[in-house]
Scaffold this motif. Structure first.
Motif, PDB file in Angstrom:
ATOM      1  N   LEU A 192       0.792  -1.229   0.000  1.00  0.00           N
ATOM      2  CA  LEU A 192       0.000   0.000   0.000  1.00  0.00           C
ATOM      3  C   LEU A 192       0.827   1.283   0.000  1.00  0.00           C
ATOM      4  O   LEU A 192       0.276   2.378   0.092  1.00  0.00           O
ATOM      5  CB  LEU A 192      -0.976   0.039   1.183  1.00  0.00           C
ATOM      6  CG  LEU A 192      -1.958  -1.131   1.300  1.00  0.00           C
ATOM      7  CD1 LEU A 192      -2.981  -0.837   2.396  1.00  0.00           C
ATOM      8  CD2 LEU A 192      -2.661  -1.414  -0.018  1.00  0.00           C
ATOM      9  N   THR A 193       2.138   1.159  -0.087  1.00  0.00           N
ATOM     10  CA  THR A 193       2.997   2.331  -0.241  1.00  0.00           C
ATOM     11  C   THR A 193       3.883   2.083  -1.445  1.00  0.00           C
ATOM     12  O   THR A 193       4.334   0.949  -1.674  1.00  0.00           O
ATOM     13  CB  THR A 193       3.834   2.595   1.028  1.00  0.00           C
ATOM     14  OG1 THR A 193       4.626   3.783   0.839  1.00  0.00           O
ATOM     15  CG2 THR A 193       4.750   1.438   1.373  1.00  0.00           C
ATOM     16  N   ALA A 233       1.376   6.544   3.805  1.00  0.00           N
ATOM     17  CA  ALA A 233       1.910   5.802   2.656  1.00  0.00           C
ATOM     18  C   ALA A 233       2.381   6.781   1.588  1.00  0.00           C
ATOM     19  O   ALA A 233       1.828   7.870   1.434  1.00  0.00           O
ATOM     20  CB  ALA A 233       0.844   4.877   2.083  1.00  0.00           C
ATOM     21  N   SER A 274      -0.400   9.693   1.688  1.00  0.00           N
ATOM     22  CA  SER A 274      -1.808   9.377   1.926  1.00  0.00           C
ATOM     23  C   SER A 274      -1.886   8.308   3.007  1.00  0.00           C
ATOM     24  O   SER A 274      -0.910   7.595   3.261  1.00  0.00           O
ATOM     25  CB  SER A 274      -2.456   8.881   0.635  1.00  0.00           C
ATOM     26  OG  SER A 274      -3.829   8.622   0.829  1.00  0.00           O
ATOM     27  N   GLU A 275      -3.034   8.186   3.653  1.00  0.00           N
ATOM     28  CA  GLU A 275      -3.165   7.211   4.733  1.00  0.00           C
ATOM     29  C   GLU A 275      -3.555   5.833   4.206  1.00  0.00           C
ATOM     30  O   GLU A 275      -4.264   5.698   3.214  1.00  0.00           O
ATOM     31  CB  GLU A 275      -4.186   7.681   5.758  1.00  0.00           C
ATOM     32  CG  GLU A 275      -5.599   7.789   5.226  1.00  0.00           C
ATOM     33  CD  GLU A 275      -6.555   8.309   6.287  1.00  0.00           C
ATOM     34  OE1 GLU A 275      -7.087   7.478   7.047  1.00  0.00           O
ATOM     35  OE2 GLU A 275      -6.759   9.535   6.340  1.00  0.00           O
ATOM     36  N   ALA A 276      -3.068   4.796   4.890  1.00  0.00           N
ATOM     37  CA  ALA A 276      -3.383   3.414   4.541  1.00  0.00           C
ATOM     38  C   ALA A 276      -3.740   2.664   5.821  1.00  0.00           C
ATOM     39  O   ALA A 276      -3.129   2.876   6.867  1.00  0.00           O
ATOM     40  CB  ALA A 276      -2.180   2.750   3.869  1.00  0.00           C
ATOM     41  N   GLU A 312      -4.532  -3.869   6.443  1.00  0.00           N
ATOM     42  CA  GLU A 312      -4.099  -4.354   5.138  1.00  0.00           C
ATOM     43  C   GLU A 312      -2.580  -4.326   4.970  1.00  0.00           C
ATOM     44  O   GLU A 312      -2.065  -4.638   3.901  1.00  0.00           O
ATOM     45  CB  GLU A 312      -4.759  -3.510   4.037  1.00  0.00           C
ATOM     46  CG  GLU A 312      -6.284  -3.597   4.041  1.00  0.00           C
ATOM     47  CD  GLU A 312      -6.903  -2.714   2.976  1.00  0.00           C
ATOM     48  OE1 GLU A 312      -6.235  -2.475   1.943  1.00  0.00           O
ATOM     49  OE2 GLU A 312      -8.048  -2.257   3.172  1.00  0.00           O
TER      50      GLU A 312
END
Length: 420
Positions: free
Chosen positions: A149-150, A335, A349-351, A355
């Motif tokens: 996710l990053t 992320a 951005s946030e993750a 997950e």
């Protein structure tokens, strides 16, 4: 109700830029002093919280904290300690709550990889179940670049730069001596299941035939005969062969070439010894003179050759973590999102941690050449921007200047200790 304090800790293997994330956390928290109290750091990671061994970062000057930007390793000490589930080891969670309550800690920032994301998530869940809310924000860090996710993980870009440069320089050395000396050079790099670091060596090549001539990835099953044939052909054509091998190189059945029965605190098998094992194959089957090296801790501690992109991103995720906490967010990770277009750009951005925890991001197959021994243009396009820019520290008498913090302890408030 008085404003709550924050707890920051570093976890797992450190990097050349993990302290930049610490700088981002502490400097940003100081800007929000009306909402966040003191930032306490755990001496040696989460162990510091369990032992109530906290460091008062408010005792450090602004210049000392700013100096973390150019200082390698973990300024507050790191650890490998994975929290088990609440049902398996409730005592650790109760101890954490006890320490957090004693020091009015309501914000938890944990700087690490996938296992650390798991710890961060568990602490957020623990706070809910034990009626002591904790805003837990995970700050990404891993040289392995395997967090999902990053786009990439802070710490990786600097390792990638170190490996690419080291590969090019070593290759030039071997090429200049191969007529009468070494024919094969093997560099072993970190990477248990994902070959990102090994892949970065491919950036050393500028034109056809340049080193590295062979890259070994964990994602590609190792075939002894195919490998040896490529080595022989390369030596015959180029006069020498440079190989970069990920420590997690494995056979088709999933066993590592150099498997060990020793495991670390996270349950991972201890790896190492791949370079000499490969060298042994080359010697016994082909008879070439060889040399090998293991990048090991050198690759992750090389602050003197860090990537400016990596440094900027490491600071940004630390800064964002505090801003997320101020905004009331919980169980998330800042992320890195890659922008579209030919010119490299990125944002934060946030993750969700659900997950990310205990997940690994492998090398996409289309980043690896069809023969399994190199990187494609797509792989190069992904990797290249991450090593952009030089972030040299200041030097004095020929040596880099690194910050040394006071690391003043916080007075203990609990009567009993805790054995970890």
């Amino acid at each position: 109700m008085p404003k709550q304090n924050a707890f920051y800790a570093q976890s797992g293997g450190v990097t050349a830029v993990i302290n930049a994330s610490a700088c981002g956390v502490i400097e940003t928290a100081r800007k929000y002093s009306s909402q966040i109290g003191t930032v306490y750091a755990g001496r040696n990671g989460i162990i510091g919280a369990l032992r109530e061994d906290l460091i008062d970062t408010s005792k450090e000057s602004a210049s000392a904290i700013r100096g973390l930007l150019t200082t390698p390793a973990g300024a507050f000490g790191s650890c490998r300690h994975k929290l088990k589930s609440l049902t398996e080891n409730r005592a650790e969670y109760e101890r954490l709550i006890e320490v957090f309550k004693a020091h009015n800690i309501g914000y938890f920032f944990y700087n690490g990889g996938g296992d650390s994301a798991d710890t961060c998530l568990k602490i957020a869940q623990m706070g809910e179940s034990m009626d002591y809310p904790i805003q837990a924000i995970h700050i990404p860090k891993t040289i392995d670049n395997d967090l999902p996710l990053t786009d990439n993980s802070p710490g990786f870009g600097s390792v990638a730069k170190y490996i690419a440069i080291s590969t090019r320089e070593a290759a030039m050395d071997i090429a200049s001596m191969c007529e009468t000396s070494t024919k094969v050079f093997i560099l072993e790099v970190m990477g248990r299941h994902a070959g990102w670091i090994a892949a970065a060596s491919g950036l050393a090549a500028e034109q056809e035939g340049d080193a590295p001539h062979i890259i070994l990835f964990p994602e590609i099953a190792f075939e002894r005969e195919k490998f040896l044939a490529r080595v022989q052909r390369t030596v015959q054509e180029r006069g020498y062969c440079v190989i970069v091998a990920s420590e997690g190189t494995q056979y088709k059945d999933g066993t590592f070439l150099t498997e060990s029965s020793v495991v670390d605190a996270f349950g991972h098998q201890q790896l190492g010894g791949l370079a000499p094992a490969l060298a042994g194959m080359v010697r016994s089957e082909l008879g070439y003179k060889y040399h090998w090296a293991v990048a090991d801790y050198l690759q992750r501690s090389a602050r003197h050759i860090a990537s400016q992109t990596d440094l900027d991103q490491a600071y940004a995720v630390g800064k964002a973590a505090v801003e997320y906490a101020i905004a009331g967010k919980n169980s998330v990770m800042p992320a890195i999102i890659r922008g579209e277009g030919k010119e490299y750009s990125w944002s934060i951005s946030e993750a969700p941690l659900e997950e990310i925890a205990n997940q690994e991001k492998m090398m996409p197959r289309d980043y690896i050449t069809d023969d399994g021994f190199g990187i494609t243009e797509a792989g190069r396009e992904y990797l290249a921007p991450l090593i952009y820019g030089e972030a040299y520290p200041e030097y004095r008498n020929g040596m880099p200047i690194y910050t040394r913090l006071k690391l003043e302890p916080v007075a203990k408030k609990l009567a009993t200790g805790f054995k970890v």
